[in-house]
Scaffold this active site. Sequence first.
Site, PDB file in Angstrom:
ATOM      1  N   ASP A   1      35.578   8.590  30.969  1.00 41.63           N
ATOM      2  CA  ASP A   1      36.227   7.495  31.699  1.00 41.63           C
ATOM      3  C   ASP A   1      37.270   8.033  32.675  1.00 41.63           C
ATOM      4  OD1 ASP A   1      34.874   5.340  30.570  1.00 41.63           O
ATOM      5  OD2 ASP A   1      36.398   4.967  29.036  1.00 41.63           O
TER       6      ASP A   1
ATOM      7  N   HIS B   1      42.211   3.161  31.360  1.00 42.82           N
ATOM      8  CA  HIS B   1      42.003   2.824  32.774  1.00 42.82           C
ATOM      9  C   HIS B   1      43.300   2.428  33.482  1.00 42.82           C
ATOM     10  CE1 HIS B   1      37.792   3.190  32.118  1.00 42.82           C
ATOM     11  NE2 HIS B   1      37.731   2.173  31.286  1.00 42.82           N
TER      12      HIS B   1
ATOM     13  N   HIS C   1      31.397   4.520  34.634  1.00 44.35           N
ATOM     14  CA  HIS C   1      30.459   5.495  34.077  1.00 44.35           C
ATOM     15  C   HIS C   1      29.546   6.094  35.145  1.00 44.35           C
ATOM     16  CE1 HIS C   1      30.973   3.401  29.892  1.00 44.35           C
ATOM     17  NE2 HIS C   1      32.066   4.010  30.305  1.00 44.35           N
TER      18      HIS C   1
ATOM     19  N   HIS D   1      34.476  10.463  25.271  1.00 48.09           N
ATOM     20  CA  HIS D   1      34.226   9.300  26.127  1.00 48.09           C
ATOM     21  C   HIS D   1      35.462   8.964  26.961  1.00 48.09           C
ATOM     22  CE1 HIS D   1      32.157   5.917  27.779  1.00 48.09           C
ATOM     23  NE2 HIS D   1      33.315   5.280  27.698  1.00 48.09           N
TER      24      HIS D   1
HETATM   25 ZN    ZN Z   1      33.903   4.003  29.291  1.00 51.67          ZN
END
Ligand code: ZN
Length: 318
Positions: A246, A269, A85, A242
């Site tokens: 990311d 991720h 973040h 969001h």
């Molecule tokens: Zn996040």
Amino acid sequence: MQNLSARQRTVGGVLEFSGFGVHSALPVTLTIEPAPVDSGYRIQRKLENGTIVGPVAVHFARVTRTTLCTTIDLGDSVSVATVEHVISALSGLGVDNALITVNGPECPIIDGSAAPFVEGILKVGLEIQGKSRRYIKVMRQVLVRNNDASAALEPYNGRLLDLEIDFDSKVIGRQRMIFDWTPRKYVADVSRARTFGFVRDAKILRQAGYALGSSLDNSITVHEDRILNPGGLRYDDEFVRHKLLDAIGDLALCGLPIYGRFRSYKGGHGLNALVLQGLFASSANYEIVYAEDLPLGYDALSDMPDGVEVRPYLRSVG
Ligand SMILES: [Zn+2]
């Protein structure tokens, strides 16, 4: 005069943020300091005995875990978790160089979005540095898959992210966002989107040592078909936003801003790290180019929110 919008930038002052880690629940203070040209984002950790470990480049080659958050290995068995973040905030605003210091094992979660970091950075402004920005220009498509999830980097004349999520949850469902990246739009449309989680997963996560610090103050919490946060959502489609936040943090782990298009379907991720590895697996996939050599008029990173000070040459950080 050289085109200032093509120059590298750092933060205009030292910033400090205090809080606790969303997974570890441990208290931590994070500082962001100006850094010299070509240094990128570097991170170091101050241990309890005062020893500093690092700094190291915040680079995908140093990512040790991609379950739920991005963790950077500093060497000597020391790491820093949940860097995505704060890195998203720096990258989203077009900051090229910054030194991050934390005094704990995980970056502070604060409100679960990038907004606190963004507000701090915008307050001190940015400083234009003495060298041109370089981009990684995508020359060939790189596609990675995991079952029906996928992530791709493709040649594109600009910087575009096209991201879609599909959750088996009535309050989330299918959401897609196409984001033509400028700092102004990042602040308005992405930076305030909070991380999220499901009550149904909470017990297992906590038993595994994750989400120990998560609460309604720092995560959108979904229970069956309801959102438990009393204030509701910040954006109607806050979930996909969001994921975009990311992805911006994850893509910055290649060390330079990417010029091209990123596409993601049900990604996260792990796939974001894999697509970067794929990009660098062959030197035919990319080129490193100076901002001036990109198509005329391309200076999206200088589209800043109103009232932010962007000043040249006030500090001696290069
Ligand atoms: Zn996040």
